[in-house]
Design a protein around this motif. Structure first.
Motif, PDB file in Angstrom:
ATOM      1  N   ARG A 177     -31.230  53.393 -73.991  1.00  0.00           N
ATOM      2  CA  ARG A 177     -30.841  53.256 -72.580  1.00  0.00           C
ATOM      3  C   ARG A 177     -29.703  54.208 -72.231  1.00  0.00           C
ATOM      4  NH1 ARG A 177     -32.462  47.694 -73.268  1.00  0.00           N
ATOM      5  NH2 ARG A 177     -30.447  47.142 -74.169  1.00  0.00           N
ATOM      6  N   THR A 178     -28.820  54.476 -73.190  1.00  0.00           N
ATOM      7  CA  THR A 178     -27.711  55.405 -72.917  1.00  0.00           C
ATOM      8  C   THR A 178     -28.211  56.834 -72.729  1.00  0.00           C
ATOM      9  OG1 THR A 178     -27.274  55.866 -75.269  1.00  0.00           O
ATOM     10  CG2 THR A 178     -26.119  54.000 -74.281  1.00  0.00           C
ATOM     11  N   LEU A 179     -29.412  57.132 -73.223  1.00  0.00           N
ATOM     12  CA  LEU A 179     -29.969  58.483 -73.069  1.00  0.00           C
ATOM     13  C   LEU A 179     -30.570  58.704 -71.685  1.00  0.00           C
ATOM     14  CD1 LEU A 179     -31.779  58.902 -76.522  1.00  0.00           C
ATOM     15  CD2 LEU A 179     -29.566  59.843 -75.831  1.00  0.00           C
ATOM     16  N   GLU A 180     -30.555  57.656 -70.866  1.00  0.00           N
ATOM     17  CA  GLU A 180     -31.078  57.736 -69.495  1.00  0.00           C
ATOM     18  C   GLU A 180     -32.532  58.204 -69.481  1.00  0.00           C
ATOM     19  OE1 GLU A 180     -28.403  60.100 -67.195  1.00  0.00           O
ATOM     20  OE2 GLU A 180     -26.730  58.702 -67.417  1.00  0.00           O
ATOM     21  N   LEU A 181     -33.338  57.569 -70.330  1.00  0.00           N
ATOM     22  CA  LEU A 181     -34.768  57.875 -70.374  1.00  0.00           C
ATOM     23  C   LEU A 181     -35.446  57.368 -69.107  1.00  0.00           C
ATOM     24  CD1 LEU A 181     -35.492  56.793 -74.056  1.00  0.00           C
ATOM     25  CD2 LEU A 181     -35.231  59.113 -73.221  1.00  0.00           C
ATOM     26  N   PRO A 182     -36.529  58.011 -68.705  1.00  0.00           N
ATOM     27  CA  PRO A 182     -37.288  57.511 -67.542  1.00  0.00           C
ATOM     28  C   PRO A 182     -37.736  56.068 -67.777  1.00  0.00           C
ATOM     29  CG  PRO A 182     -38.043  59.700 -68.182  1.00  0.00           C
ATOM     30  CD  PRO A 182     -37.108  59.244 -69.257  1.00  0.00           C
ATOM     31  N   GLN A 183     -37.696  55.269 -66.728  1.00  0.00           N
ATOM     32  CA  GLN A 183     -38.017  53.851 -66.882  1.00  0.00           C
ATOM     33  C   GLN A 183     -39.446  53.629 -67.347  1.00  0.00           C
ATOM     34  OE1 GLN A 183     -35.552  51.553 -66.589  1.00  0.00           O
ATOM     35  NE2 GLN A 183     -37.053  50.170 -67.524  1.00  0.00           N
ATOM     36  N   ASN A 184     -40.379  54.475 -66.861  1.00  0.00           N
ATOM     37  CA  ASN A 184     -41.777  54.299 -67.282  1.00  0.00           C
ATOM     38  C   ASN A 184     -41.942  54.564 -68.769  1.00  0.00           C
ATOM     39  OD1 ASN A 184     -41.320  57.132 -66.841  1.00  0.00           O
ATOM     40  ND2 ASN A 184     -43.532  57.450 -66.954  1.00  0.00           N
ATOM     41  N   LEU A 185     -41.094  55.444 -69.332  1.00  0.00           N
ATOM     42  CA  LEU A 185     -41.146  55.715 -70.767  1.00  0.00           C
ATOM     43  C   LEU A 185     -40.599  54.525 -71.552  1.00  0.00           C
ATOM     44  CD1 LEU A 185     -41.887  57.870 -72.870  1.00  0.00           C
ATOM     45  CD2 LEU A 185     -39.590  58.808 -72.636  1.00  0.00           C
ATOM     46  N   LEU A 186     -39.503  53.944 -71.066  1.00  0.00           N
ATOM     47  CA  LEU A 186     -38.937  52.760 -71.721  1.00  0.00           C
ATOM     48  C   LEU A 186     -39.900  51.578 -71.646  1.00  0.00           C
ATOM     49  CD1 LEU A 186     -35.225  52.913 -70.482  1.00  0.00           C
ATOM     50  CD2 LEU A 186     -36.025  53.295 -72.823  1.00  0.00           C
ATOM     51  N   ASN A 187     -40.607  51.456 -70.532  1.00  0.00           N
ATOM     52  CA  ASN A 187     -41.527  50.331 -70.361  1.00  0.00           C
ATOM     53  C   ASN A 187     -42.774  50.448 -71.228  1.00  0.00           C
ATOM     54  OD1 ASN A 187     -39.781  49.284 -68.465  1.00  0.00           O
ATOM     55  ND2 ASN A 187     -40.908  50.074 -66.696  1.00  0.00           N
ATOM     56  N   SER A 188     -43.058  51.654 -71.706  1.00  0.00           N
ATOM     57  CA  SER A 188     -44.305  51.863 -72.469  1.00  0.00           C
ATOM     58  C   SER A 188     -44.061  52.086 -73.959  1.00  0.00           C
ATOM     59  CB  SER A 188     -45.070  53.051 -71.885  1.00  0.00           C
ATOM     60  OG  SER A 188     -44.306  54.249 -72.008  1.00  0.00           O
ATOM     61  N   ILE A 189     -42.875  51.700 -74.451  1.00  0.00           N
ATOM     62  CA  ILE A 189     -42.568  51.875 -75.877  1.00  0.00           C
ATOM     63  C   ILE A 189     -43.546  51.072 -76.731  1.00  0.00           C
ATOM     64  CG2 ILE A 189     -40.874  51.362 -77.688  1.00  0.00           C
ATOM     65  CD1 ILE A 189     -38.670  51.992 -75.704  1.00  0.00           C
ATOM     66  N   ILE A 190     -44.063  51.710 -77.761  1.00  0.00           N
ATOM     67  CA  ILE A 190     -44.927  51.026 -78.732  1.00  0.00           C
ATOM     68  C   ILE A 190     -44.044  50.537 -79.875  1.00  0.00           C
ATOM     69  CG2 ILE A 190     -46.866  51.261 -80.325  1.00  0.00           C
ATOM     70  CD1 ILE A 190     -47.890  53.562 -78.555  1.00  0.00           C
ATOM     71  N   THR A 191     -43.945  49.234 -80.048  1.00  0.00           N
ATOM     72  CA  THR A 191     -43.095  48.663 -81.094  1.00  0.00           C
ATOM     73  C   THR A 191     -43.932  48.397 -82.337  1.00  0.00           C
ATOM     74  OG1 THR A 191     -41.708  47.630 -79.416  1.00  0.00           O
ATOM     75  CG2 THR A 191     -41.475  46.830 -81.667  1.00  0.00           C
ATOM     76  N   VAL A 192     -43.507  48.983 -83.442  1.00  0.00           N
ATOM     77  CA  VAL A 192     -44.248  48.889 -84.697  1.00  0.00           C
ATOM     78  C   VAL A 192     -43.388  48.179 -85.741  1.00  0.00           C
ATOM     79  CG1 VAL A 192     -45.289  50.206 -86.588  1.00  0.00           C
ATOM     80  CG2 VAL A 192     -45.575  50.973 -84.229  1.00  0.00           C
ATOM     81  N   GLY A 193     -43.910  47.125 -86.313  1.00  0.00           N
ATOM     82  CA  GLY A 193     -43.221  46.416 -87.394  1.00  0.00           C
ATOM     83  C   GLY A 193     -43.668  46.958 -88.737  1.00  0.00           C
ATOM     84  N   ASN A 194     -42.824  47.781 -89.352  1.00  0.00           N
ATOM     85  CA  ASN A 194     -43.162  48.425 -90.624  1.00  0.00           C
ATOM     86  C   ASN A 194     -42.803  47.505 -91.802  1.00  0.00           C
ATOM     87  OD1 ASN A 194     -44.034  50.453 -92.343  1.00  0.00           O
ATOM     88  ND2 ASN A 194     -42.088  51.556 -92.307  1.00  0.00           N
ATOM     89  N   LYS A 195     -43.311  47.864 -92.977  1.00  0.00           N
ATOM     90  CA  LYS A 195     -43.006  47.181 -94.245  1.00  0.00           C
ATOM     91  C   LYS A 195     -43.498  45.728 -94.245  1.00  0.00           C
ATOM     92  CE  LYS A 195     -38.874  50.077 -94.799  1.00  0.00           C
ATOM     93  NZ  LYS A 195     -37.459  50.162 -95.197  1.00  0.00           N
ATOM     94  N   VAL A 196     -44.662  45.504 -93.591  1.00  0.00           N
ATOM     95  CA  VAL A 196     -45.228  44.152 -93.589  1.00  0.00           C
ATOM     96  C   VAL A 196     -45.622  43.725 -95.001  1.00  0.00           C
ATOM     97  CG1 VAL A 196     -47.617  44.895 -93.163  1.00  0.00           C
ATOM     98  CG2 VAL A 196     -46.846  42.648 -92.360  1.00  0.00           C
ATOM     99  N   ASP A 197     -45.818  44.712 -95.873  1.00  0.00           N
ATOM    100  CA  ASP A 197     -46.164  44.398 -97.276  1.00  0.00           C
ATOM    101  C   ASP A 197     -44.998  43.761 -98.014  1.00  0.00           C
ATOM    102  OD1 ASP A 197     -44.852  47.069 -98.829  1.00  0.00           O
ATOM    103  OD2 ASP A 197     -45.504  47.392 -96.770  1.00  0.00           O
ATOM    104  N   LYS A 198     -43.783  43.855 -97.455  1.00  0.00           N
ATOM    105  CA  LYS A 198     -42.603  43.279 -98.105  1.00  0.00           C
ATOM    106  C   LYS A 198     -42.237  41.897 -97.540  1.00  0.00           C
ATOM    107  CE  LYS A 198     -40.285  47.557 -99.512  1.00  0.00           C
ATOM    108  NZ  LYS A 198     -39.008  48.307 -99.469  1.00  0.00           N
ATOM    109  N   ILE A 199     -43.022  41.434 -96.568  1.00  0.00           N
ATOM    110  CA  ILE A 199     -42.736  40.143 -95.953  1.00  0.00           C
ATOM    111  C   ILE A 199     -42.971  39.022 -96.967  1.00  0.00           C
ATOM    112  CG2 ILE A 199     -43.493  38.487 -94.200  1.00  0.00           C
ATOM    113  CD1 ILE A 199     -41.937  40.717 -93.015  1.00  0.00           C
ATOM    114  N   GLU A 200     -41.990  38.151 -97.076  1.00  0.00           N
ATOM    115  CA  GLU A 200     -42.116  37.008 -97.986  1.00  0.00           C
ATOM    116  C   GLU A 200     -42.940  35.908 -97.328  1.00  0.00           C
ATOM    117  OE1 GLU A 200     -38.223  35.789 -99.077  1.00  0.00           O
ATOM    118  OE2 GLU A 200     -37.708  37.681-100.065  1.00  0.00           O
ATOM    119  N   GLU A 201     -43.592  35.112 -98.155  1.00  0.00           N
ATOM    120  CA  GLU A 201     -44.448  34.041 -97.661  1.00  0.00           C
ATOM    121  C   GLU A 201     -43.620  33.055 -96.829  1.00  0.00           C
ATOM    122  OE1 GLU A 201     -47.556  30.680 -99.388  1.00  0.00           O
ATOM    123  OE2 GLU A 201     -46.737  32.228-100.719  1.00  0.00           O
TER     124      GLU A 201
END
Length: 511
Positions: free
Chosen positions: A389-413
């Protein structure tokens, strides 16, 4: 040569002469000569300095480098940071009130502090301690009882060679007092992160950015150098005189100016490269995330680039690099690997790297990589989003961020996984195909690319033009006329209009 010019030049020599060096007769002679040059208005101004043999027209960068190195050597925490250390890590935290952190815990902060220390070559954590505070502004930082305990532990444990107080930046009086009482170098988060940056900077661009990020730390520490600060020369026809401190400030300002000029040149080069990429209409995807979240690993998994070497350490990536990947519809996309973010550091420490983060500003899509296995994931997410947000990115770019959860192989039961995050593993490939499909849809949406089918003569000019200027993802024979093909293409609006002009408008004019 004018007197004012010579005076400013002659003063460059004086800061190099410390009180210790003045015990040497040669240096005392040099200082005396320079002072006489400054005071004697009748002196020949074309005279060169008899000691260092420099004239006004000499290259002064070398002198400035020497003076700057001398300044760094006088800052104990900067000088000794270059050596390996066995570190006593102290994590202060506010135990109640509005300033108490609610999105993380002191223990998680301590673990990150230990990871920062371990990132430096041959540095080792030998002891750690959580210390509750009521305020970070106390003159001694710690209460009397806690301070006595820290002093006793530091002095009695001979393996401790330095102390890392994990706060954003110690105030000067706190820093000086702690070093005096503990009798070892004391580092704060600012100085540790700077040293990691310096250790990992490989290219000219990264080294310049680190050098610029280092200067604000000198601003905060320059008054703490006890080297005859009261010494000054006045009545030389140029004002009230300068102390060594004032001279050092001038040196820092000049160094800052030069580094910024170099970085601005790099910014211009980056803008030129971005213009060329835009001209070729390559969609760009910025891959951002907290440090060591696995950004480079994800890019390697998507591109299969053998040359990429992900490292399990903080701030492994300081330079922005570009990596091509082909989407399912044969559209070529450039993935931009960026510097990792981190919490609780002075804003001026990140500012020099904005020139590289500008690639995120000009990206078509942003992928935010999170480490699902990290216990402090939520706090890390907030740090990344607030930095973006401090980089003053365009709002449409911030609204379309793809969030990826990496290292799912390390998730504990039994560990809770957010439902709105795409889960991937760069180790076993889980989720990567889904990511490519989601990325493709977002690229099409944000860039205005169209998927259409166009009927063209087999092997004709239209066929060749589309293969060169667009992304062809399917080829079918025309059932009604085998001399024609039906091409499925991904094409921008501008390229489509150009195709129409070349092969429809021009053709109609020729009839």
């Amino acid at each position: 040569m004018k007197l004012t010019k010579f005076v400013s030049f002659a003063w460059r020599c004086l800061p190099r002469i410390s009180s210790a060096e003045c015990r040497n007769l040669d240096f005392r002679v040099h200082k005396t000569i320079l002072l006489n040059l400054l005071r004697n208005r009748d002196y020949s101004y074309n005279q060169i300095c008899p000691y260092c043999k420099k004239t006004e027209n000499s290259e002064l960068d070398e002198d400035e480098d020497e003076i700057f190195k001398d300044l760094k050597n006088k800052l104990r925490s900067v000088r000794l940071a270059q050596d390996p250390h066995q570190v006593f890590v102290i994590q202060p935290y506010i135990k109640w009130g509005p300033k108490m952190l609610k999105n993380t815990t002191p223990q998680l902060q301590l673990e990150e502090a230990e990871a920062l220390v371990s990132t430096l070559p041959q540095w080792k954590v030998v002891s750690s301690l959580l210390v509750p505070l009521t305020s970070f502004d106390k003159a001694t930082l710690f209460s009397k009882g806690h301070l006595e305990n820290i002093v006793q532990k530091t002095r009695s444990q001979q393996t401790i060679s330095s102390v890392f107080v994990n706060v954003k930046s110690l105030q000067l009086h706190q820093h000086l007092l702690l070093e005096e009482m503990l009798q070892v170098p004391v580092f704060d988060r600012h100085s540790i992160v700077i040293n990691i940056f310096k250790n990992h900077a490989k290219t000219k661009e990264a080294k310049l950015q680190v050098a610029l990020a280092e200067i604000p730390y000198f601003w905060t520490r320059i008054k703490g150098i006890n080297e005859g600060e009261v010494f000054q020369v006045s009545n030389v026809g140029i004002g009230s005189g300068q102390t060594f401190e004032e001279t050092r400030i001038q040196i820092l300002r000049e160094r800052e100016r030069k580094i910024k000029a170099e970085i601005n040149k790099l910014r211009e080069n980056r803008q030129l490269l971005r213009s060329k990429r835009k001209g070729k209409e390559f969609p760009t995807v910025a891959v951002v995330g907290y440090t060591n979240a696995g950004k480079t690993s994800l890019i390697k998994a998507l591109t299969n680039e053998a040359a990429l070497k992900p490292e399990n350490k903080l701030f492994a990536t300081l330079d922005v690099t570009l990596h091509a990947v082909v989407l399912p519809t044969n559209v070529k996309v450039l993935l931009v690997d960026t510097i990792g973010f981190i919490s609780n550091i002075p804003s001026n420490l990140l500012e020099p790297f904005v020139v590289t983060l500008e690639d995120a500003l000009w990206a078509d899509v942003i992928i935010h990589v999170q480490d699902l296995s990290h216990p402090d994931r939520k706090a890390q997410e907030q740090t990344v989003l607030s930095t973006l947000r401090t980089l003053e990115l365009p709002q449409n770019l911030l609204n379309s961020i793809i969030t990826v959860g990496n290292k799912v192989d390390k998730i504990e039961e039994g560990q809770e996984i957010p439902e709105d995050i795409l889960q991937v593993s760069c180790v076993d490939g889980r989720g990567l195909k889904d990511l490519m499909n989601i990325l493709e849809k977002q690229v099409y949406k944000n860039t205005g690319l169209k998927k259409i089918k166009i009927k063209v003569p087999n092997g004709g000019d239209e066929y060749r033009w589309l293969y060169k200027e667009a992304a062809v993802f399917s080829v079918e024979e025309d059932d009604k006329n085998p001399q024609f093909l039906i091409l499925g293409v991904a094409i921008s609006h501008a390229k489509l209009e150009k195709f129409k002009y070349e092969f429809i408008v021009k053709a109609s004019k020729m009839k």
